[in-house]
Scaffold this motif. Structure first.
Motif, PDB file in Angstrom:
ATOM      1  N   ASP A  78       0.880  -1.165   0.000  1.00  0.00           N
ATOM      2  CA  ASP A  78       0.000   0.000   0.000  1.00  0.00           C
ATOM      3  C   ASP A  78       0.920   1.219   0.000  1.00  0.00           C
ATOM      4  OD1 ASP A  78      -1.653   2.173   0.619  1.00  0.00           O
ATOM      5  OD2 ASP A  78      -3.002   0.905   1.810  1.00  0.00           O
ATOM      6  N   THR A  79       1.059   1.846  -1.163  1.00  0.00           N
ATOM      7  CA  THR A  79       2.033   2.931  -1.300  1.00  0.00           C
ATOM      8  C   THR A  79       1.692   4.137  -0.434  1.00  0.00           C
ATOM      9  OG1 THR A  79       0.907   3.747  -3.281  1.00  0.00           O
ATOM     10  CG2 THR A  79       2.753   2.212  -3.606  1.00  0.00           C
ATOM     11  N   SER A  80       0.417   4.391  -0.197  1.00  0.00           N
ATOM     12  CA  SER A  80       0.067   5.533   0.657  1.00  0.00           C
ATOM     13  C   SER A  80       0.460   5.266   2.111  1.00  0.00           C
ATOM     14  CB  SER A  80      -1.417   5.883   0.537  1.00  0.00           C
ATOM     15  OG  SER A  80      -2.222   4.803   0.956  1.00  0.00           O
ATOM     16  N   VAL A  81       0.316   4.039   2.566  1.00  0.00           N
ATOM     17  CA  VAL A  81       0.728   3.680   3.927  1.00  0.00           C
ATOM     18  C   VAL A  81       2.251   3.737   4.036  1.00  0.00           C
ATOM     19  CG1 VAL A  81       0.826   1.796   5.622  1.00  0.00           C
ATOM     20  CG2 VAL A  81      -1.320   2.300   4.436  1.00  0.00           C
ATOM     21  N   ALA A  83       4.342   5.585   2.234  1.00  0.00           N
ATOM     22  CA  ALA A  83       4.750   6.993   2.206  1.00  0.00           C
ATOM     23  C   ALA A  83       4.486   7.651   3.559  1.00  0.00           C
ATOM     24  CB  ALA A  83       4.014   7.737   1.090  1.00  0.00           C
ATOM     25  N   ALA A  84       3.344   7.358   4.158  1.00  0.00           N
ATOM     26  CA  ALA A  84       3.012   7.930   5.470  1.00  0.00           C
ATOM     27  C   ALA A  84       3.967   7.410   6.547  1.00  0.00           C
ATOM     28  CB  ALA A  84       1.568   7.605   5.831  1.00  0.00           C
ATOM     29  N   SER A  85       4.346   6.150   6.462  1.00  0.00           N
ATOM     30  CA  SER A  85       5.283   5.570   7.440  1.00  0.00           C
ATOM     31  C   SER A  85       6.651   6.233   7.339  1.00  0.00           C
ATOM     32  CB  SER A  85       5.427   4.060   7.227  1.00  0.00           C
ATOM     33  OG  SER A  85       4.216   3.407   7.485  1.00  0.00           O
ATOM     34  N   SER A  87       7.235   9.278   6.168  1.00  0.00           N
ATOM     35  CA  SER A  87       7.069  10.649   6.653  1.00  0.00           C
ATOM     36  C   SER A  87       7.057  10.685   8.179  1.00  0.00           C
ATOM     37  CB  SER A  87       5.779  11.256   6.099  1.00  0.00           C
ATOM     38  OG  SER A  87       5.877  11.427   4.702  1.00  0.00           O
ATOM     39  N   SER A  99       7.972  15.469   0.379  1.00  0.00           N
ATOM     40  CA  SER A  99       7.028  14.626  -0.349  1.00  0.00           C
ATOM     41  C   SER A  99       7.717  13.302  -0.670  1.00  0.00           C
ATOM     42  CB  SER A  99       6.556  15.320  -1.629  1.00  0.00           C
ATOM     43  OG  SER A  99       7.633  15.479  -2.528  1.00  0.00           O
ATOM     44  N   THR A 101       7.513   9.952  -3.181  1.00  0.00           N
ATOM     45  CA  THR A 101       6.964   9.326  -4.381  1.00  0.00           C
ATOM     46  C   THR A 101       7.465   7.894  -4.430  1.00  0.00           C
ATOM     47  OG1 THR A 101       7.022  11.434  -5.546  1.00  0.00           O
ATOM     48  CG2 THR A 101       6.848   9.450  -6.899  1.00  0.00           C
TER      49      THR A 101
END
Length: 123
Positions: A78-81, A83-85, A87, A99, A101
């Motif tokens: 899950d790329t959104s998870v 990326a959030a991890s 961050s 950001s 990507t």
């Protein structure tokens, strides 16, 4: 590694005290802090997140616009998870998270020496 700090260890052991341990300079990424300064973030911060990802390999590239995360032949990610991890891990280090990507690639790029570094510092 930075050597010798004056004084003795509070535990009583007779060993030389070290000021700090640093990773390879080329694997350390520099980020802005909220107060306008900068802070170097060691590779272990990225390993703690990325070593949980199912992929044939990974590489984090720091660019002026943010971080590019390359995943070689990723499994279910899950790329959104992810990326959030990343961050959150950076914010925990006291820096402003850029950001992130995430891109799936067939293989991780290699250097002229044939190595595929995990962390790449951009210009």
């Amino acid at each position: 590694m930075k050597l010798a700090v004056d004084g003795d260890c509070g535990c009583g052991r007779p060993y030389t005290l070290l000021e700090g341990i640093q990773g390879r300079v080329q694997e350390t990424l520099r980020f802005a802090r909220p107060d306008g300064g900068t802070r170097d973030v060691q590779p272990v911060t990225f390993h703690q997140v990325m070593d949980t990802v199912t992929a044939a390999g990974w590489q984090i590239v720091q660019r002026p616009a943010g971080l590019d995360v390359l995943l070689a032949r990723p499994g279910e990610v899950d790329t959104s998870v992810l990326a959030a991890s990343l961050s959150s891990a950076l914010e925990a280090q006291g820096v402003v998270a850029p950001s992130v990507t995430i891109r799936a690639v067939e293989t991780i790029p290699h250097t002229a020496l044939g190595k595929a570094p995990l962390i790449v510092r951009g210009p």
